[in-house]
Enzyme design. Structure first.
Site, PDB file in Angstrom:
ATOM      1  CD  GLU A  27      -6.432   0.288   2.201  1.00 43.64           C
ATOM      2  OE1 GLU A  27      -6.590  -0.241   1.201  1.00 43.64           O
ATOM      3  OE2 GLU A  27      -5.890  -1.256   2.860  1.00 43.64           O
ATOM      4  NE  ARG A  57      -3.897  -1.972  -0.290  1.00 44.90           N
ATOM      5  CZ  ARG A  57      -3.868  -3.199  -0.566  1.00 44.90           C
ATOM      6  NH1 ARG A  57      -2.703  -3.630  -0.739  1.00 44.90           N
ATOM      7  NH2 ARG A  57      -4.831  -3.995  -0.499  1.00 44.90           N
ATOM      8  CB  SER A  85     -10.047  -1.615   2.507  1.00 48.98           C
ATOM      9  OG  SER A  85     -10.063  -3.688   1.382  1.00 48.98           O
TER      10      SER A  85
END
Length: 304
Positions: free
Chosen positions: A297, A177, A227
């Site tokens: 995130e 990420r 998410s």
């Protein structure tokens, strides 16, 4: 310089669309966000350079956004300019060696479909992931053990000075990420990806299987940003959230999905403040239950 004067100079320089006090909830998958002072939907690379140069010249803040799928815009909105990378940079140029130069503003799902049409594979795992190609590369989006960075050869950017540049590995520095692009003062315009020949029937079958899996396990019927938290270590944020009793937690119009513990949905009238409060509750419960600090995130921008 006033916004009106700045807007006039901007309009004389670019071909794209300029909107004032544009509600950002129209441009995020969460359907949340206050107004942007000036929203510029660029028509191409030249527009990007002009906007960046003018913003630097007049000391106007500039925030770059794509399709808004991993983004929480706060309730008072965004001061200065929002530089929107969308349809104006969505063209994909296919090459004969299995490579494609993908426009940063194109939808990732459209790119996945085109790879199948070209008889190429490798991006099937990305089926159903919302958002732009540029955003997916910027944050190194991934699923089912694959990541965007696994397929990138180089990235074309325009630096905040207005200069064009190509960035190659290892400067891209892909990780979970994360990418080196996050640390650069530059706007992604296109990405070159290397793919492999694959039977279109098999690719399409895999895509349909993954789309069905997402439909079953994710709350796609509600606005969300996907998410919310990164997976910590060898665990899953959704499992931790569920085990800590977070499913169904509600603040205002925001709710932790009953389908997936790592999704916060907008049930209709959620504000960014609702989402932030709910994120804090989930983090607190997971910390108390497992001693784990969940990291966001999603990207948060704007004024609270």
């Amino acid at each position: 310089m006033s916004n009106q004067a700045f807007q006039k100079e901007l309009a004389a320089k670019i071909k794209g669309t300029i909107l004032c006090d544009e509600p950002m909830h129209l441009h995020t998958s969460w359907r949340i966000g206050g107004p942007a002072d000036i929203f510029v939907d660029v028509a191409g690379e030249d527009d990007i350079a002009e906007v960046l140069i003018l913003c630097k010249k007049h000391k106007v803040p500039c925030q770059v956004v794509g399709r808004g799928s991993n983004l929480l815009v706060l309730d008072k909105g965004i001061r200065g300019v929002v530089l929107h990378i969308g349809k104006g940079l969505s063209q994909n140029v296919w090459q004969t060696n299995g490579q494609v130069q993908a426009g940063a503003g194109g939808l990732l799902m459209n790119l996945v479909r085109e790879t199948v049409q070209q008889g190429l594979g490798g991006l099937e795992w990305a089926a159903g992931i919302p958002g732009s190609v540029g955003g997916a590369v910027w944050m190194n989006a991934g699923a089912y053990g694959e990541f965007m960075g696994n397929f990138v050869t180089h990235v074309n950017v325009i630096e905040y000075t207005g200069c064009k540049r190509q960035i190659f590995l290892p400067e891209l520095d892909f990780a979970y990420r994360k990418s080196g692009l996050m640390d650069l003062a530059a706007v992604i315009t296109s990405i070159t990806l290397k793919l492999q020949p694959r039977d279109a029937v098999l690719s399409q079958k895999k895509i349909e299987e993954l789309l069905a899996l997402r439909q079953k396990n994710q709350p796609l019927e509600y606005p969300s940003a996907g998410s919310v938290f990164k997976n910590p270590g060898n665990d899953h944020a959704g499992r931790l959230s569920e085990a800590a009793g977070c499913k169904g937690l509600t603040v205002g119009g925001a709710q932790v999905s009953l389908k997936h513990g790592n999704f916060i949905i907008n049930t209709g009238e959620a504000t960014a403040a609702d989402v932030l409060a709910l994120i804090g509750q989930v983090q607190k419960k997971v910390k108390e239950a497992f001693g784990i600090d969940l990291q966001q995130e999603i990207k948060t921008i704007g004024e609270i």
